[in-house]
Each structure stands twice: as structure tokens, then as C-alpha cells.
Design an enzyme around this catalytic site. Structure first.
Site, mmCIF file in Angstrom:
data_model
loop_
_atom_site.group_PDB
_atom_site.id
_atom_site.type_symbol
_atom_site.label_atom_id
_atom_site.label_comp_id
_atom_site.label_asym_id
_atom_site.label_seq_id
_atom_site.Cartn_x
_atom_site.Cartn_y
_atom_site.Cartn_z
ATOM 1 N N GLY A 124 1.212 -7.407 -7.145
ATOM 2 C CA GLY A 124 1.990 -8.336 -6.321
ATOM 3 C C GLY A 124 2.319 -9.605 -7.101
ATOM 4 N N GLY A 125 2.250 -9.495 -8.423
ATOM 5 C CA GLY A 125 2.438 -10.673 -9.290
ATOM 6 C C GLY A 125 3.844 -11.224 -9.301
ATOM 7 C CB SER A 126 7.205 -9.901 -8.572
ATOM 8 O OG SER A 126 7.148 -9.156 -9.753
ATOM 9 C CG PHE A 172 4.818 -18.160 -2.466
ATOM 10 C CD1 PHE A 172 5.115 -19.261 -3.271
ATOM 11 C CD2 PHE A 172 4.099 -18.385 -1.280
ATOM 12 C CE1 PHE A 172 4.717 -20.538 -2.913
ATOM 13 C CE2 PHE A 172 3.700 -19.657 -0.922
ATOM 14 C CZ PHE A 172 3.997 -20.730 -1.741
ATOM 15 C CG ASP A 207 4.475 1.929 -3.100
ATOM 16 O OD1 ASP A 207 3.381 1.471 -2.704
ATOM 17 O OD2 ASP A 207 5.404 2.244 -2.344
ATOM 18 C CB ALA A 262 0.755 -6.071 -3.404
ATOM 19 C CE1 TYR A 309 0.547 -9.951 6.171
ATOM 20 C CE2 TYR A 309 -0.524 -11.483 7.679
ATOM 21 C CZ TYR A 309 -0.151 -11.130 6.405
ATOM 22 O OH TYR A 309 -0.483 -11.949 5.343
ATOM 23 C CE LYS A 345 -3.530 -9.615 3.715
ATOM 24 N NZ LYS A 345 -3.012 -9.435 2.318
ATOM 25 C CB ILE A 404 0.283 -20.159 0.901
ATOM 26 C CG1 ILE A 404 -0.992 -19.351 1.179
ATOM 27 C CG2 ILE A 404 0.301 -20.631 -0.542
ATOM 28 C CD1 ILE A 404 -1.102 -18.072 0.350
HETATM 29 P P1 NAD Z 1 5.163 -12.345 -1.243
HETATM 30 O O1 NAD Z 1 5.937 -11.470 -0.318
HETATM 31 O O2 NAD Z 1 5.870 -13.476 -1.887
HETATM 32 O O3 NAD Z 1 4.504 -11.464 -2.392
HETATM 33 C C1 NAD Z 1 4.001 -10.166 -2.172
HETATM 34 C C2 NAD Z 1 4.340 -9.302 -3.375
HETATM 35 O O4 NAD Z 1 3.827 -7.990 -3.134
HETATM 36 C C3 NAD Z 1 5.857 -9.157 -3.612
HETATM 37 O O5 NAD Z 1 6.191 -9.444 -4.954
HETATM 38 C C4 NAD Z 1 6.129 -7.695 -3.272
HETATM 39 O O6 NAD Z 1 7.186 -7.113 -4.044
HETATM 40 C C5 NAD Z 1 4.785 -7.055 -3.599
HETATM 41 N N1 NAD Z 1 4.597 -5.792 -2.902
HETATM 42 C C6 NAD Z 1 4.827 -5.545 -1.580
HETATM 43 N N2 NAD Z 1 4.586 -4.257 -1.324
HETATM 44 C C7 NAD Z 1 4.179 -3.681 -2.495
HETATM 45 C C8 NAD Z 1 3.797 -2.364 -2.857
HETATM 46 N N3 NAD Z 1 3.794 -1.348 -1.976
HETATM 47 N N4 NAD Z 1 3.436 -2.125 -4.149
HETATM 48 C C9 NAD Z 1 3.464 -3.123 -5.067
HETATM 49 N N5 NAD Z 1 3.826 -4.392 -4.780
HETATM 50 C C10 NAD Z 1 4.191 -4.655 -3.503
HETATM 51 O O7 NAD Z 1 3.879 -12.833 -0.424
HETATM 52 P P2 NAD Z 1 2.951 -14.119 -0.687
HETATM 53 O O8 NAD Z 1 3.329 -15.161 0.277
HETATM 54 O O9 NAD Z 1 2.887 -14.400 -2.151
HETATM 55 O O10 NAD Z 1 1.542 -13.525 -0.205
HETATM 56 C C11 NAD Z 1 0.629 -13.022 -1.147
HETATM 57 C C12 NAD Z 1 -0.613 -12.527 -0.421
HETATM 58 O O11 NAD Z 1 -1.195 -13.607 0.305
HETATM 59 C C13 NAD Z 1 -0.350 -11.423 0.598
HETATM 60 O O12 NAD Z 1 -1.388 -10.479 0.495
HETATM 61 C C14 NAD Z 1 -0.417 -12.118 1.938
HETATM 62 O O13 NAD Z 1 -0.881 -11.246 2.938
HETATM 63 C C15 NAD Z 1 -1.423 -13.216 1.643
HETATM 64 N N6 NAD Z 1 -1.258 -14.415 2.467
HETATM 65 C C16 NAD Z 1 -0.116 -15.137 2.398
HETATM 66 C C17 NAD Z 1 0.020 -16.301 3.163
HETATM 67 C C18 NAD Z 1 1.270 -17.160 3.088
HETATM 68 O O14 NAD Z 1 1.343 -18.181 3.812
HETATM 69 N N7 NAD Z 1 2.237 -16.842 2.246
HETATM 70 C C19 NAD Z 1 -1.031 -16.694 4.006
HETATM 71 C C20 NAD Z 1 -2.199 -15.921 4.043
HETATM 72 C C21 NAD Z 1 -2.306 -14.786 3.263
#
Ligand code: NAD
Length: 243
Positions: free
Chosen positions: A13-15, A17, A51, A74, A141, A145, A171
């Protein structure tokens, strides 16, 4: 592995946010890092397209980059109306990551969970990780999780894998495409005059750089527990670890 030996990281999921901030912080401190994601946003970091629900794709990437530590961020974004997708990626996908890590011999797995796993719509004030999951999850969701987190923690110590899960709440920061975009849309549509509740709601927000840093610290601290029958033989560092 001793704590002094440097890990080789794969950020799943390194691409995304948060993932991009984790990758950047690892690069900034001189670590070796690769990215595994369904979306390619890198030109300067080894990238594996795949994936997480396909265990072989994850295992092949792990073998190729020689990862000793996975940071798994991810997930599909919150708020989608597709429970099956959450189950496929977050539950089955995370189980596939665990299985791949164990089959390849990866030592550490840091998982990004969510504070939402213990939210059921009522106030949570002054809580900690001892609070159990709610009987009725908030939505698909958060349920997915929670199931993923359970699988990650159950895998701790199995086949040599050490695991930890972190639960960020909201975040914010550079690169966010969800929270600020949503707030801005509300502003653009002139919907700011609606108020739900008495305007006294509280919500935790953490700067993305701090959430990313927490993942690095968790990875660094994840190590074999010290097992000793005779505590008089422990070094001061070992005593600090078990106290
Ligand atoms: P994001 O959507 O920016 O990043 C998630 C990444 O996962 C994306 O690059 C996406 O392409 C990748 N991804 C999705 N499905 C995939 C799959 N099947 N295989 C490989 N890669 C896949 O989300 P974020 O905001 O960076 O969140 C990151 C993590 O933090 C998540 O696990 C989310 O549940 C958790 N989180 C986020 C928040 C928030 O406020 N953003 C709050 C609490 C928890």
C-alpha cells in the site's frame, strides 16, 4: 535477527497517502525499501505491482526484494458500499500477506489497523487497546479492519513471524485525498450551514508524518521477547525490555 541488524522493508500500500510518507521516512534514514501496490506512483523506488489477495504475488515480491519487514497499509478507503471488497482485501488479503510472509520467512509485520475497529457509534473517551471489539461493528470497513487485525495479532510468534497492529484515528496532512477533499466539497456545495449534534463532538486527528513515524518505531521495536529463567543474568538492556 538482532535489533542492531537493519531491516529490508516492503511497504504494502506504499502508493497511498500514509504509505508514501512511510516510504519517504525510510528512505530519509537510509533504509532499503520496496513498494507493493495495485497502483504505481513511483519512479525511484523498486515497485511490485500486485493485489494482496493473491498470496503468490505477495510471496514472489517478498522473495525478490529480500524483505525482512513488511509494513502493510493497504486497504480500500472507508465509506464504500461494497462489503465484499472490504472482505476480499482487508480480511482475505491480510491473511494472504501473513501466509506469504511466513512461507518466505519474513521476520516482522507491522499492520495499519484503525481506531474505528472499536467504534460503534457511541462516544469512546479515555480508552485504550483493552477495549473489546463492539458486538455490532460500525460498518463493513471497520469490521473487516478488526478481522484483519485479529489475524495479524494471532500470527504473532507463529513460524517465526513477529507482528504488531497500530490503530490510527483520522489522519491529515500532505497527500490526503479523502478527508480534505470531502470537506472542500462540502464547502464548494454551500453545505456548511448544516449542523449535526450540538457542535461538541470530539475526534482524534494525527498528522500523517507522526503516524508514519509510529510505524517505523513499531518496526524497530518488534523483536523476540527475552526469555529468561534467571533474571539476575539479564543485562540492563534486557531488563528494560521485559519491564
Ligand atoms: P490510501 O487509499 O491512500 O492508500 C491505500 C493504498 O492501498 C493505495 O495505494 C491502494 O492502491 C492500495 N491498495 C488497495 N487495495 C489493494 C490491494 N488489493 N492490493 C494492493 N494494494 C492495495 O489510504 P490511506 O489513507 O493511506 O490509509 C492507509 C491505511 O491506514 C489503511 O489501511 C487505512 O485503513 C488506515 N487508516 C487510514 C485512516 C485515514 O484517515 N486515512 C485512518 C485510520 C486508518
Amino acid at each position: 535477527m538482532s535489533s542492531s541488524k537493519k531491516d529490508i522493508f516492503m511497504v504494502i500500500g506504499g502508493s497511498g497517502f500514509l504509505g508514501r510518507h512511510i516510504v519517504q521516512q525510510l528512505l530519509d534514514r537510509g533504509d532499503i525499501v520496496s513498494v507493493f501496490d495495485i497502483v504505481q506512483r513511483y519512479s525511484d523506488v523498486p515497485f511490485y505491482s500486485g493485489d494482496i489477495s493473491e498470496e503468490e504475488q505477495v510471496a514472489a515480491a517478498l522473495r525478490k526484494c529480500g524483505a525482512t519487514c513488511i509494513i502493510h497499509t493497504a486497504s480500500p478507503p472507508a465509506g464504500l458500499s461494497d462489503p465484499a471488497l472490504y472482505w476480499k482485501v482487508n480480511v482475505d488479503g491480510t491473511k494472504a500477506v501473513i501466509a506469504a510472509a511466513q512461507s518466505v520467512g519474513v521476520r516482522k509485520l507491522v499492520f495499519t489497523s484503525s481506531a474505528g475497529v472499536v467504534f460503534n457509534g457511541t462516544d469512546n473517551i479515555d480508552i485504550d487497546e483493552r477495549l473489546p471489539f463492539p458486538d455490532k461493528p460500525m460498518d463493513a470497513y471497520n469490521e473487516s479492519k478488526a478481522k484483519a487485525e485479529e489475524a495479524v495479532l494471532a500470527a504473532n510468534g507463529v513460524n517465526g513471524l513477529l507482528t504488531v497492529a497500530l490503530r490510527p484515528a483520522g489522519i491529515f496532512g500532505p497527500g490526503d485525498r479523502q478527508v480534505m477533499a470531502g470537506l472542500y466539497q462540502v464547502y464548494e456545495r454551500g453545505q456548511t450551514h448544516f449542523q449535526i449534534g450540538d457542535n461538541n463532538n470530539l475526534f482524534d486527528w494525527t498528522y500523517v508524518g507522526n503516524v508514519a513515524y509510529a510505524h517505523l518505531l513499531a518496526a524497530d521495536k518488534l523483536q523476540e521477547p527475552v526469555v529468561a529463567t534467571d533474571c539476575s543474568k539479564l543485562s540492563p538492556q534486557e531488563e528494560a525490555i521485559i519491564s
